[in-house]
Design an enzyme around this catalytic site. Structure first.
Site, PDB file in Angstrom:
ATOM      1  N   HIS A  84       1.160 -54.961  14.474  1.00 33.96           N
ATOM      2  CA  HIS A  84       1.435 -53.410  14.239  1.00 33.96           C
ATOM      3  C   HIS A  84       1.572 -53.151  12.797  1.00 33.96           C
ATOM      4  CE1 HIS A  84       3.982 -49.778  15.261  1.00 33.96           C
ATOM      5  NE2 HIS A  84       4.621 -50.233  14.132  1.00 33.96           N
ATOM      6  N   ASP A 163      12.382 -45.793  24.915  1.00 38.19           N
ATOM      7  CA  ASP A 163      12.245 -45.294  23.714  1.00 38.19           C
ATOM      8  C   ASP A 163      11.514 -44.193  23.421  1.00 38.19           C
ATOM      9  OD1 ASP A 163      11.489 -46.079  20.670  1.00 38.19           O
ATOM     10  OD2 ASP A 163       9.471 -45.777  21.599  1.00 38.19           O
ATOM     11  N   ARG A 170      15.909 -38.586  18.312  1.00 38.55           N
ATOM     12  CA  ARG A 170      15.930 -38.960  17.102  1.00 38.55           C
ATOM     13  C   ARG A 170      15.095 -37.877  16.202  1.00 38.55           C
ATOM     14  NH1 ARG A 170      13.611 -44.538  16.704  1.00 38.55           N
ATOM     15  NH2 ARG A 170      13.727 -44.347  14.595  1.00 38.55           N
ATOM     16  N   SER A 185      12.751 -49.796  18.169  1.00 33.84           N
ATOM     17  CA  SER A 185      11.762 -48.998  18.611  1.00 33.84           C
ATOM     18  C   SER A 185      10.391 -49.485  18.605  1.00 33.84           C
ATOM     19  CB  SER A 185      11.667 -47.403  17.918  1.00 33.84           C
ATOM     20  OG  SER A 185      10.478 -46.694  18.407  1.00 33.84           O
ATOM     21  N   LYS A 189       8.071 -51.695  22.204  1.00 28.96           N
ATOM     22  CA  LYS A 189       6.520 -51.644  22.417  1.00 28.96           C
ATOM     23  C   LYS A 189       5.887 -52.829  22.565  1.00 28.96           C
ATOM     24  CE  LYS A 189       7.157 -48.082  20.289  1.00 28.96           C
ATOM     25  NZ  LYS A 189       7.305 -46.461  19.664  1.00 28.96           N
TER      26      LYS A 189
END
Ligand code: URA
Length: 435
Positions: A84, A163, A170, A185, A189
């Site tokens: 990520h 999320d 948010r 968050s 995932k």
């Protein structure tokens, strides 16, 4: 012990620590519609101000994972890995790294997002390949990972739905840039996506969420703690995002650059980052079967990684002829060059300003429903440390839509600083954590 939503909000307002039951009940209540937007908004603000410790952050992550489906990759048999990036300008690393890792016999079954903000996300970039489909059923997703070792698809709606709902709040309550909330968050995932080993590329600099190395380290450490608490091998690097990665910023232009990189002709910073990340991830996932940097380089130079990308594109109905001829990717109708006004050395290429220029040309979206122009972007001709003469090209702006390019030109021009001396070079990878 019974507690109410009011108790939870009051506790966080007072800076007290929540139990995991309290966090679970807040998240589940919100997803079920029993807790109101204004209550979660108040809690998010209190959490931003008073913080969440590592137990609370892990509990929040797990509650978000449990709010939806989780992908079980155990049936794939191989070594499953995921990567990520916290997002940066010109960051097309996934397009190179995924087939490279698959060519090293790892399995990468990756769910990715669309971009919101400056440029498209990985999914938008892949969609600029004619025919490429990112909407796969769970069965197609797993079957492709099993057959060829790599797949990149859009996130299913039911992956960490809490999320999604909390992120939307948010976004409108000024609570996005809060490290425990970002970490929970992202990791919800990643954990729901099922890979056993996760590499986090946390960007630091003007074009990144985290503008300085200290906050990038804090985010990386928080995500590593969450991943490990969830039983995943998790490592992180902090990489420089003060200037864009590579030379292309946009969607189809980034795919073209990723293809060049898979052929061994990519820009040096992108190539270096991909080789380094692949090597770290291979060794973290299979410590007993170490793979050398030279072996990773050979997977690029031999065409093995490019072959994996070809197989992946074909499996997802894309036109793999783009690998032989990148002019088959969507091409811009218009282009405009930006020139240097003085001579010297490039001392800065502000990533955020280049990203904003690309977005103004149509490469990004400011609202979810906006359409992106796959051809739009910025092609850098110079990077930090390069010598330049007045009148030489700094960058080329490209686009196809009916827009006025002046704001993008101003943003791109203002991104470049020219000085009398070349600045000291900064390492691309600034730190490695969790090793
Ligand atoms: N990306 C995410 O997925 N979540 C955040 O909170 C920020 C960036």
């Amino acid at each position: 012990m019974a507690f109410t939503v009011h108790d939870i909000l009051y506790a966080k307002r007072k800076g007290l620590k929540h139990s995991s039951e309290e966090i679970k009940s807040l998240v589940n209540g919100y997803v079920a519609g029993d807790v109101a937007d204004y209550q979660v908004s108040a809690w998010l603000m209190a959490a931003c101000i008073n913080g969440l410790d590592s137990d609370e952050t892990s509990a929040l992550t797990q509650a978000m994972v449990d709010s939806g489906e989780t992908i079980d990759l155990s049936s794939l048999g191989g070594t499953t890995v995921d990567k990520h990036s916290t997002g940066g300008i010109g960051d097309k690393t996934t397009l190179v790294l995924v087939p490279l890792l698959a060519s090293a016999s790892l399995t990468v079954a990756k769910m990715s997002g669309r971009g919101l903000g400056i440029t498209g996300g990985t999914i938008d970039k892949l969609e600029s390949i004619p025919g490429f489909s990112v909407n796969l059923s769970k069965e197609q997703f797993l079957d492709q990972a099993r057959r060829i070792g790599c797949v990149v698809a859009g996130q299913t709606a039911n992956l960490a739905p809490a999320d999604k709902k909390i992120y939307a709040l948010r976004d409108v309550t000024a609570t996005v840039d809060c490290i425990p909330l970002i970490a929970a968050s992202v990791m919800s995932k990643k954990i729901a996506s099922g890979a056993k080993t996760i590499l986090l590329d946390v960007k630091s600099g003007s074009g990144a969420f985290m503008k300085d190395i200290e906050s990038a380290r804090e985010l990386a450490d928080t995500m590593i703690d969450i991943g490990r608490a969830a039983g995943r091998r998790t490592i992180a690097v902090i990489s420089d995002m003060d200037q864009p990665l590579g030379l292309a910023v946009g969607n189809s232009v980034e795919v073209a650059e990723a293809i060049d990189t898979l052929k061994g002709n990519g820009p040096s910073d992108l190539t270096e980052l991909c080789i380094e990340l692949a090597s770290l991830l291979c060794n973290a996932a299979c410590p007993e079967n170490g793979i050398s940097r030279t072996q990773i380089e050979e997977l690029l130079s031999s065409g093995a990684a490019l072959l994996k990308f070809r197989q992946m594109i074909e499996a997802q109905d894309g036109d793999s002829k783009v690998l032989d001829d990148t002019s088959l990717l969507p091409q811009a109708k218009f282009s405009l060059s930006v020139y240097a006004k003085s001579s010297g050395y490039i001392t800065a290429v502000d990533a955020e300003r280049i990203g904003r220029a690309a977005c103004l040309l149509g490469a990004g979206r400011s609202r979810k429903e906006d359409q992106i122009d796959p051809t739009a972007g910025v092609l850098l001709r110079k990077k930090i440390g390069d010598q330049i003469e007045a009148g030489e090209e700094l960058a080329v702006l490209v686009w196809s839509g009916n827009i006025s390019p002046e704001p993008a030109v101003l943003s791109a021009e203002s991104a470049f600083s020219i000085g009398a001396h070349a600045p000291e070079s900064k390492p691309l990878i600034q730190d490695k954590l969790g090793f």
